[in-house]
Design a protein around this motif. Structure first.
Motif, PDB file in Angstrom:
ATOM      1  N   ARG A 152     -10.599-119.705 -17.471  1.00 22.50           N
ATOM      2  CA  ARG A 152     -10.781-118.317 -17.916  1.00 22.50           C
ATOM      3  C   ARG A 152     -10.997-118.298 -19.422  1.00 22.50           C
ATOM      4  N   TRP A 153     -12.110-117.703 -19.845  1.00 23.26           N
ATOM      5  CA  TRP A 153     -12.413-117.583 -21.261  1.00 23.26           C
ATOM      6  C   TRP A 153     -11.290-116.876 -22.002  1.00 23.26           C
ATOM      7  N   GLU A 154     -10.730-115.822 -21.413  1.00 28.03           N
ATOM      8  CA  GLU A 154      -9.700-115.039 -22.084  1.00 28.03           C
ATOM      9  C   GLU A 154      -8.478-115.892 -22.443  1.00 28.03           C
ATOM     10  N   SER A 155      -8.127-116.818 -21.571  1.00 24.47           N
ATOM     11  CA  SER A 155      -6.975-117.686 -21.850  1.00 24.47           C
ATOM     12  C   SER A 155      -7.274-118.649 -22.997  1.00 24.47           C
ATOM     13  N   ALA A 156      -8.442-119.276 -22.957  1.00 25.62           N
ATOM     14  CA  ALA A 156      -8.817-120.193 -24.034  1.00 25.62           C
ATOM     15  C   ALA A 156      -8.952-119.422 -25.352  1.00 25.62           C
ATOM     16  N   ARG A 157      -9.553-118.253 -25.288  1.00 25.36           N
ATOM     17  CA  ARG A 157      -9.756-117.431 -26.482  1.00 25.36           C
ATOM     18  C   ARG A 157      -8.414-117.000 -27.084  1.00 25.36           C
ATOM     19  N   SER A 158      -7.440-116.693 -26.256  1.00 27.40           N
ATOM     20  CA  SER A 158      -6.127-116.288 -26.772  1.00 27.40           C
ATOM     21  C   SER A 158      -5.472-117.401 -27.574  1.00 27.40           C
ATOM     22  N   VAL A 159      -5.581-118.632 -27.096  1.00 26.72           N
ATOM     23  CA  VAL A 159      -5.019-119.761 -27.849  1.00 26.72           C
ATOM     24  C   VAL A 159      -5.766-119.892 -29.178  1.00 26.72           C
ATOM     25  N   PHE A 160      -7.072-119.803 -29.117  1.00 29.46           N
ATOM     26  CA  PHE A 160      -7.894-119.871 -30.326  1.00 29.46           C
ATOM     27  C   PHE A 160      -7.511-118.772 -31.317  1.00 29.46           C
ATOM     28  N   LEU A 161      -7.398-117.537 -30.849  1.00 28.64           N
ATOM     29  CA  LEU A 161      -7.052-116.418 -31.729  1.00 28.64           C
ATOM     30  C   LEU A 161      -5.643-116.568 -32.304  1.00 28.64           C
ATOM     31  N   ALA A 162      -4.708-117.039 -31.480  1.00 29.16           N
ATOM     32  CA  ALA A 162      -3.341-117.258 -31.960  1.00 29.16           C
ATOM     33  C   ALA A 162      -3.329-118.293 -33.080  1.00 29.16           C
ATOM     34  N   LEU A 163      -4.052-119.388 -32.886  1.00 22.72           N
ATOM     35  CA  LEU A 163      -4.083-120.423 -33.916  1.00 22.72           C
ATOM     36  C   LEU A 163      -4.771-119.916 -35.184  1.00 22.72           C
ATOM     37  N   CYS A 164      -5.830-119.140 -35.030  1.00 24.42           N
ATOM     38  CA  CYS A 164      -6.480-118.546 -36.211  1.00 24.42           C
ATOM     39  C   CYS A 164      -5.494-117.663 -36.967  1.00 24.42           C
ATOM     40  N   ALA A 165      -4.790-116.814 -36.241  1.00 24.14           N
ATOM     41  CA  ALA A 165      -3.829-115.905 -36.875  1.00 24.14           C
ATOM     42  C   ALA A 165      -2.719-116.683 -37.573  1.00 24.14           C
ATOM     43  N   LEU A 166      -2.172-117.675 -36.907  1.00 24.84           N
ATOM     44  CA  LEU A 166      -1.074-118.456 -37.484  1.00 24.84           C
ATOM     45  C   LEU A 166      -1.543-119.287 -38.678  1.00 24.84           C
ATOM     46  N   ALA A 167      -2.841-119.649 -38.690  1.00 29.11           N
ATOM     47  CA  ALA A 167      -3.393-120.434 -39.788  1.00 29.11           C
ATOM     48  C   ALA A 167      -3.908-119.555 -40.924  1.00 29.11           C
ATOM     49  N   GLY A 168      -3.968-118.240 -40.691  1.00 30.75           N
ATOM     50  CA  GLY A 168      -4.536-117.351 -41.688  1.00 30.75           C
ATOM     51  C   GLY A 168      -6.047-117.520 -41.802  1.00 30.75           C
ATOM     52  N   ALA A 169      -6.675-117.960 -40.698  1.00 34.14           N
ATOM     53  CA  ALA A 169      -8.118-118.197 -40.683  1.00 34.14           C
ATOM     54  C   ALA A 169      -8.844-117.014 -40.051  1.00 34.14           C
ATOM     55  N   ASN A 170     -10.045-116.761 -40.517  1.00 33.71           N
ATOM     56  CA  ASN A 170     -10.870-115.707 -39.949  1.00 33.71           C
ATOM     57  C   ASN A 170     -11.493-116.228 -38.654  1.00 33.71           C
ATOM     58  N   PRO A 171     -11.144-115.657 -37.500  1.00 34.40           N
ATOM     59  CA  PRO A 171     -11.689-116.176 -36.243  1.00 34.40           C
ATOM     60  C   PRO A 171     -13.203-116.074 -36.168  1.00 34.40           C
ATOM     61  N   ASP A 172     -13.797-115.117 -36.886  1.00 32.80           N
ATOM     62  CA  ASP A 172     -15.252-114.966 -36.841  1.00 32.80           C
ATOM     63  C   ASP A 172     -15.972-116.198 -37.395  1.00 32.80           C
ATOM     64  N   GLU A 173     -15.311-116.932 -38.277  1.00 35.44           N
ATOM     65  CA  GLU A 173     -15.929-118.131 -38.851  1.00 35.44           C
ATOM     66  C   GLU A 173     -16.029-119.282 -37.857  1.00 35.44           C
ATOM     67  N   HIS A 174     -15.191-119.269 -36.826  1.00 32.64           N
ATOM     68  CA  HIS A 174     -15.137-120.384 -35.884  1.00 32.64           C
ATOM     69  C   HIS A 174     -15.473-119.966 -34.447  1.00 32.64           C
ATOM     70  N   ALA A 175     -15.573-118.665 -34.209  1.00 37.50           N
ATOM     71  CA  ALA A 175     -15.685-118.158 -32.831  1.00 37.50           C
ATOM     72  C   ALA A 175     -16.918-118.672 -32.109  1.00 37.50           C
ATOM     73  N   ARG A 176     -18.056-118.658 -32.753  1.00 30.88           N
ATOM     74  CA  ARG A 176     -19.290-119.089 -32.079  1.00 30.88           C
ATOM     75  C   ARG A 176     -19.196-120.560 -31.672  1.00 30.88           C
ATOM     76  N   THR A 177     -18.711-121.389 -32.582  1.00 34.19           N
ATOM     77  CA  THR A 177     -18.562-122.821 -32.289  1.00 34.19           C
ATOM     78  C   THR A 177     -17.573-123.029 -31.149  1.00 34.19           C
ATOM     79  N   PHE A 178     -16.423-122.365 -31.238  1.00 29.05           N
ATOM     80  CA  PHE A 178     -15.406-122.545 -30.197  1.00 29.05           C
ATOM     81  C   PHE A 178     -15.930-122.092 -28.835  1.00 29.05           C
ATOM     82  N   ARG A 179     -16.600-120.942 -28.781  1.00 31.03           N
ATOM     83  CA  ARG A 179     -17.123-120.434 -27.508  1.00 31.03           C
ATOM     84  C   ARG A 179     -18.151-121.410 -26.922  1.00 31.03           C
ATOM     85  N   ARG A 180     -19.051-121.923 -27.763  1.00 26.45           N
ATOM     86  CA  ARG A 180     -20.056-122.881 -27.290  1.00 26.45           C
ATOM     87  C   ARG A 180     -19.381-124.149 -26.754  1.00 26.45           C
TER      88      ARG A 180
END
Length: 118
Positions: free
Chosen positions: A71-99
């Motif tokens: 499920r994309w939503e599950s993978a995306r949640s982990v990605f978003l959580a790590l971005c938030a905890l790292a203080g990273a902008n998810p938009d900078e990595h979202a396209r790469t991660f989704r691909r």
């Protein structure tokens, strides 16, 4: 004391779409100072709008490249959580991660690797 989750060595997770996905997540995980699974889980639970329920064990298995959520939503949640905890902008990595996620789940064999220890 808890052990941080380490990036698997190349001998256990050789270069592949799965390794690329795990490396992307590990970059964020390291930026976030290797938070405990509990912190990642708590962020996901606190943000139900992402509809990405995932167990702590599944988060761990994703970070070590044992398997990837279908499920994309599950993978995306982990990605978003790590971005938030790292203080990273998810938009900078979202396209790469989704691909990367799409490449892995497109091949059922690539979404899993046999569990083994170094």
């Amino acid at each position: 004391m808890r052990q941080p989750i380490e990036l698997p060595p190349l001998s256990l997770l050789p270069p592949s779409p799965l390794r690329a996905l795990v490396e992307t997540l590990h970059g964020l995980y390291q930026q976030a100072d290797k938070p405990p699974l509990r912190a990642i889980d708590e962020w996901i639970v606190a943000h139900p709008e992402h509809d990405g329920a995932i167990s702590r064990e599944s988060i761990r298995r994703l970070l070590v490249g044992i398997n990837v959520p279908r499920r994309w939503e599950s993978a995306r949640s982990v990605f978003l959580a790590l971005c938030a905890l790292a203080g990273a902008n998810p938009d900078e990595h979202a396209r790469t991660f989704r691909r990367q996620w799409q490449e892995v789940v497109a091949d059922p064999m690539a979404a899993r690797r046999p569990y083994s220890t170094p």
